[in-house]
Design a protein around this motif. Structure first.
Motif, PDB file in Angstrom:
ATOM      1  N   LEU A 135      44.263  32.523  31.085  1.00  0.00           N
ATOM      2  CA  LEU A 135      43.380  33.319  30.449  1.00  0.00           C
ATOM      3  C   LEU A 135      42.727  33.855  31.946  1.00  0.00           C
ATOM      4  O   LEU A 135      43.013  35.229  32.191  1.00  0.00           O
ATOM      5  CB  LEU A 135      42.528  32.898  29.736  1.00  0.00           C
ATOM      6  CG  LEU A 135      41.300  33.734  29.344  1.00  0.00           C
ATOM      7  CD1 LEU A 135      41.489  35.059  28.786  1.00  0.00           C
ATOM      8  CD2 LEU A 135      40.001  33.201  28.766  1.00  0.00           C
ATOM      9  N   VAL A 136      42.371  33.119  32.804  1.00  0.00           N
ATOM     10  CA  VAL A 136      41.419  33.683  33.911  1.00  0.00           C
ATOM     11  C   VAL A 136      42.583  34.163  35.087  1.00  0.00           C
ATOM     12  O   VAL A 136      42.136  35.005  35.745  1.00  0.00           O
ATOM     13  CB  VAL A 136      40.777  32.437  34.634  1.00  0.00           C
ATOM     14  CG1 VAL A 136      39.638  32.001  33.557  1.00  0.00           C
ATOM     15  CG2 VAL A 136      41.595  31.327  35.177  1.00  0.00           C
ATOM     16  N   GLN A 137      43.835  33.810  35.000  1.00  0.00           N
ATOM     17  CA  GLN A 137      44.800  34.419  36.075  1.00  0.00           C
ATOM     18  C   GLN A 137      45.054  35.942  35.526  1.00  0.00           C
ATOM     19  O   GLN A 137      45.083  36.659  36.557  1.00  0.00           O
ATOM     20  CB  GLN A 137      45.990  33.410  35.958  1.00  0.00           C
ATOM     21  CG  GLN A 137      45.949  32.234  36.777  1.00  0.00           C
ATOM     22  CD  GLN A 137      47.124  31.341  36.420  1.00  0.00           C
ATOM     23  OE1 GLN A 137      48.189  31.919  35.603  1.00  0.00           O
ATOM     24  NE2 GLN A 137      47.169  30.245  36.804  1.00  0.00           N
ATOM     25  N   LYS A 138      45.122  36.132  34.395  1.00  0.00           N
ATOM     26  CA  LYS A 138      45.456  37.504  33.914  1.00  0.00           C
ATOM     27  C   LYS A 138      43.995  38.367  33.838  1.00  0.00           C
ATOM     28  O   LYS A 138      44.163  39.547  33.751  1.00  0.00           O
ATOM     29  CB  LYS A 138      45.868  37.303  32.311  1.00  0.00           C
ATOM     30  CG  LYS A 138      47.380  36.630  32.434  1.00  0.00           C
ATOM     31  CD  LYS A 138      48.494  37.553  33.111  1.00  0.00           C
ATOM     32  CE  LYS A 138      49.693  37.072  32.955  1.00  0.00           C
ATOM     33  NZ  LYS A 138      50.789  37.750  33.390  1.00  0.00           N
ATOM     34  N   CYS A 139      43.021  37.785  33.528  1.00  0.00           N
ATOM     35  CA  CYS A 139      41.775  38.524  33.249  1.00  0.00           C
ATOM     36  C   CYS A 139      40.705  37.977  34.466  1.00  0.00           C
ATOM     37  O   CYS A 139      39.873  37.632  34.255  1.00  0.00           O
ATOM     38  CB  CYS A 139      40.904  38.177  32.037  1.00  0.00           C
ATOM     39  SG  CYS A 139      42.160  38.239  30.517  1.00  0.00           S
ATOM     40  N   SER A 140      40.718  38.676  35.599  1.00  0.00           N
ATOM     41  CA  SER A 140      40.242  38.144  36.777  1.00  0.00           C
ATOM     42  C   SER A 140      38.813  38.970  36.884  1.00  0.00           C
ATOM     43  O   SER A 140      38.124  38.703  37.947  1.00  0.00           O
ATOM     44  CB  SER A 140      40.891  38.731  38.074  1.00  0.00           C
ATOM     45  OG  SER A 140      41.486  40.068  37.882  1.00  0.00           O
ATOM     46  N   ARG A 141      38.701  39.850  35.962  1.00  0.00           N
ATOM     47  CA  ARG A 141      37.155  40.904  35.906  1.00  0.00           C
ATOM     48  C   ARG A 141      36.091  39.778  35.196  1.00  0.00           C
ATOM     49  O   ARG A 141      35.009  40.599  35.062  1.00  0.00           O
ATOM     50  CB  ARG A 141      37.415  42.096  35.318  1.00  0.00           C
ATOM     51  CG  ARG A 141      38.486  42.933  35.999  1.00  0.00           C
ATOM     52  CD  ARG A 141      38.538  44.532  35.300  1.00  0.00           C
ATOM     53  NE  ARG A 141      39.584  45.262  35.814  1.00  0.00           N
ATOM     54  CZ  ARG A 141      39.908  46.277  35.364  1.00  0.00           C
ATOM     55  NH1 ARG A 141      39.259  46.841  34.340  1.00  0.00           N
ATOM     56  NH2 ARG A 141      40.895  46.927  35.839  1.00  0.00           N
TER      57      ARG A 141
END
Length: 338
Positions: free
Chosen positions: A226-232
């Motif tokens: 999740l955090v790799q794809k949603c870095s914002r």
């Protein structure tokens, strides 16, 4: 904004007198969207406005330009629904409002909305931007939610806290239909699994706030994806999940430099090392919750504390008792409320 419904050439509809003033209509027999209870004082006032011969009717005002965007939007939803009892014209007006409503919050009506009523409320709406359905586990299932999600592609905020009867299909539908989603609350939705979360990460990369409190099926691997794809991401809650450990926290720190709020309450596997990485990679961090994280000590928190980060930790005495219990197997009873 949609136009006036067919047959409404004038705001008053049928029953307009020779002088141009509205005459009273028989109350509509269609009550699908009306909740139990008597008409509110607002509804009675509107009825008076619609039949008083000494002044113009409220419905004479332009519906699309005045009533819907500037008047009805400031009234409680429950009162708006009661207006449908006043006349057929008012019922058409409220239907127009519901079709163009940007925000829907179930708490404005009550926790127990009849399923058929919810479906009818939003059946014509394709412009929703915010959808809040917290604690609707008594009645909300995929059958009611999926059509709403499927026809509203402009949603940027969804709250489903405590909606326990949904399934992973709901999250997949959200990921496919809401590419501009920015805020999502799935707290206490234990049906959320790694596959549905991967779908969310793949399609909703603009996410800024995600609440995964008590989503106990999720492990470090799913959080890392999740955090790799949603870095914002600016706000993330992983609270009350014993499966979350240092791997997920460190990857969150390295992938989300804009992170401001992180909730790790009750994440028993989180330790000092990941907190130090968090301090190193997240300069914008403003709050960190690590209550009941018994392996997180002041040695790692001190760095964040010195930067003014708001920390939610157990009181020192309570932490000492927990450590004592871990060592000797019991702890003396002390009233911590003193």
């Amino acid at each position: 904004m949609r136009g006036r419904p067919p047959g409404q050439g004038r705001a008053l509809g049928p029953g307009t007198g020779a002088a141009g003033m509205g005459t009273a209509e028989a109350p509509s027999s269609r009550c699908e969207l009306i909740l139990p209870g008597s008409c509110s004082s607002l509804a009675l006032w509107c009825l008076m406005m619609s039949v008083t011969p000494t002044r113009g009717c409220l419905l004479d005002l332009p519906w699309e330009d005045i009533l819907v965007p500037h008047i009805l939007c400031h009234l409680p939803l429950q009162q708006l629904l009661s207006l449908q009892r006043v006349s057929k014209s008012f019922q058409s007006l409220i239907q127009l409002y519901l079709a163009n409503m940007r925000c829907f919050d179930s708490s404005q009506i009550g926790p127990a909305i009849p399923r058929a009523a919810f479906v009818n409320l939003l059946k014509d709406n394709e412009v929703l931007q915010q959808l809040a359905l917290q604690n609707c586990s008594d009645w909300l299932t995929d059958r009611e939610l999926l059509p709403v999600i499927g026809q509203n592609h402009h949603l940027h905020q969804i709250q489903l806290k405590g909606c326990a009867q949904l399934s992973r299909h709901a999250l997949v539908a959200i990921s496919l239909s809401c590419p501009n989603l920015r805020q999502l609350s799935l707290a206490h939705c234990e049906w959320v699994d790694s596959l549905s979360l991967r779908s969310l990460a793949d399609h909703c990369k603009a996410l800024e706030a995600v609440d995964l409190t008590a989503c106990r099926q999720l492990k470090d691997e799913a959080i890392c994806y999740l955090v790799q794809k949603c870095s914002r991401l600016k706000s993330l809650s992983l609270a009350v999940n014993a499966n979350v450990g240092d791997v997920a926290v460190e990857e969150t720190a390295k992938c989300c430099p804009e992170l401001e709020h992180l909730d790790l309450t009750g994440c028993l596997r989180v330790k000092n090392d990941s907190i130090r990485v968090l301090a190193e990679y997240c300069p914008k961090l403003r709050s960190l919750k690590v209550k009941h994280c018994h392996n997180v000590a002041e040695s790692s928190l001190g760095i964040l504390r010195s930067r003014g980060v708001e920390l939610d930790v157990e009181p020192p005495l309570q932490r000492a008792l927990v450590l004592l219990q871990d060592v000797v197997g019991f702890a003396p009873f002390i009233n911590l409320q003193i």
